[in-house]
Design a protein around this motif. Structure first.
Motif, PDB file in Angstrom:
ATOM      1  N   ARG A 149       0.823  -1.206   0.000  1.00 21.04           N
ATOM      2  CA  ARG A 149       0.000   0.000   0.000  1.00 21.04           C
ATOM      3  C   ARG A 149       0.858   1.258   0.000  1.00 21.04           C
ATOM      4  N   ASP A 209      -1.595   2.926  -2.179  1.00 16.47           N
ATOM      5  CA  ASP A 209      -2.368   4.083  -1.728  1.00 16.47           C
ATOM      6  C   ASP A 209      -1.488   5.318  -1.582  1.00 16.47           C
ATOM      7  N   ASP A 220      -1.906   9.458  -3.008  1.00 15.83           N
ATOM      8  CA  ASP A 220      -1.490  10.358  -1.940  1.00 15.83           C
ATOM      9  C   ASP A 220       0.034  10.310  -1.866  1.00 15.83           C
ATOM     10  N   HIS A 257      -1.646   8.990   8.258  1.00 19.71           N
ATOM     11  CA  HIS A 257      -2.483   8.977   7.069  1.00 19.71           C
ATOM     12  C   HIS A 257      -2.786   7.542   6.630  1.00 19.71           C
ATOM     13  N   TYR A 258      -1.790   6.696   6.692  1.00 15.39           N
ATOM     14  CA  TYR A 258      -1.965   5.279   6.358  1.00 15.39           C
ATOM     15  C   TYR A 258      -3.010   4.632   7.267  1.00 15.39           C
ATOM     16  N   ILE A 299      -6.485   5.762   6.279  1.00 16.82           N
ATOM     17  CA  ILE A 299      -6.943   5.073   5.074  1.00 16.82           C
ATOM     18  C   ILE A 299      -7.401   3.654   5.400  1.00 16.82           C
ATOM     19  N   CYS A 300      -6.616   2.961   6.218  1.00 16.56           N
ATOM     20  CA  CYS A 300      -6.967   1.593   6.589  1.00 16.56           C
ATOM     21  C   CYS A 300      -8.303   1.558   7.351  1.00 16.56           C
ATOM     22  N   GLU A 328     -10.748   3.741   7.173  1.00 19.72           N
ATOM     23  CA  GLU A 328     -11.843   4.060   6.250  1.00 19.72           C
ATOM     24  C   GLU A 328     -12.196   2.854   5.371  1.00 19.72           C
ATOM     25  N   ASN A 329     -11.189   2.091   4.983  1.00 23.82           N
ATOM     26  CA  ASN A 329     -11.429   0.946   4.115  1.00 23.82           C
ATOM     27  C   ASN A 329     -12.117  -0.210   4.843  1.00 23.82           C
TER      28      ASN A 329
END
Length: 208
Positions: A55, A134, A168, A198-199, A202-203, A205-206
């Motif tokens: 990612r 990502d 990103d 940020h990572y 994202i995780c 949210e996924n």
């Protein structure tokens, strides 16, 4: 920067099919590349290594002497420092994919020239198209200026999340620069902590 063979694949939708079936197929297609003069002086073609489903893709400038000798990215002193930087935010080399803008060492570790970059970017874009990360972590001004297609300073690029063709992007100092300028390490630490936060976002949210 002129268009490459893969520019049409880099729409914000990210729905295009990869030009190659796998990283191994891409490696076999590119390993004997002679598109630019760097092929004449290399010892080894340095494709990159890591998780093919990473990612996060880490992109540096070019292989150095030790990388050229071993055929692997970031294995010298700067590579050891990169390992420590990744470990500090909970990643190993096996979690990310590590590569460079150009795949062959420029003589005397000079900066890669514009035509060398142009020829090699097709291979980098194909790598990204297969991995579909990502986040891109760009190490140093040459990598950042190349990918973002600008002439901006490190100070204006680092410290925030940037966007490039649906990715990103985090920009920070190249480990080799940190070895020469240890006072920059704190800023690098801030950058990679931002990347980690940020990572994680994202995780989360996924998984919602």
């Amino acid at each position: 920067m002129q268009e490459t063979l893969f520019d049409d694949q880099y729409s914000n939708t990210g729905q295009s099919a990869p030009a190659y079936g796998s990283l191994e197929e891409l490696y076999q297609a590119s390993r004997n590349c002679t598109r630019c003069r760097l092929s004449e002086t290399r010892t080894n073609y340095v494709f990159g290594e890591g998780n093919p489903e990473a990612r996060i893709v880490v992109i540096g400038e070019a292989p150095g002497a030790e990388e050229d000798a071993e055929g692997r990215p970031f294995v010298g002193r700067s590579g050891k420092l990169l390992d420590k930087i990744l470990e500090a935010i909970g990643f190993s080399r096996h979690d990310v994919f590590i590569c460079n803008i150009v795949k062959c060492r420029p003589p005397q570790n000079r900066n890669p020239q514009a035509d060398e970059i142009e020829h090699c970017l097709t291979w980098l874009y194909a790598q990204l198209d297969l991995i579909r990360p990502d986040i891109l972590l760009l190490l140093g001004r040459v990598a950042a200026n190349t990918i973002l297609d600008n002439n901006s300073s490190m100070g204006s690029m680092r410290g925030r999340i940037l966007k490039w063709k649906g990715y990103d992007v985090v920009v920070t100092y190249h480990p080799a620069a940190l070895l020469r300028n240890p006072n920059w390490k704190y800023n690098c630490w801030e950058d990679v902590r931002m990347l980690r936060t940020h990572y994680d976002t994202i995780c989360a949210e996924n998984h919602q």
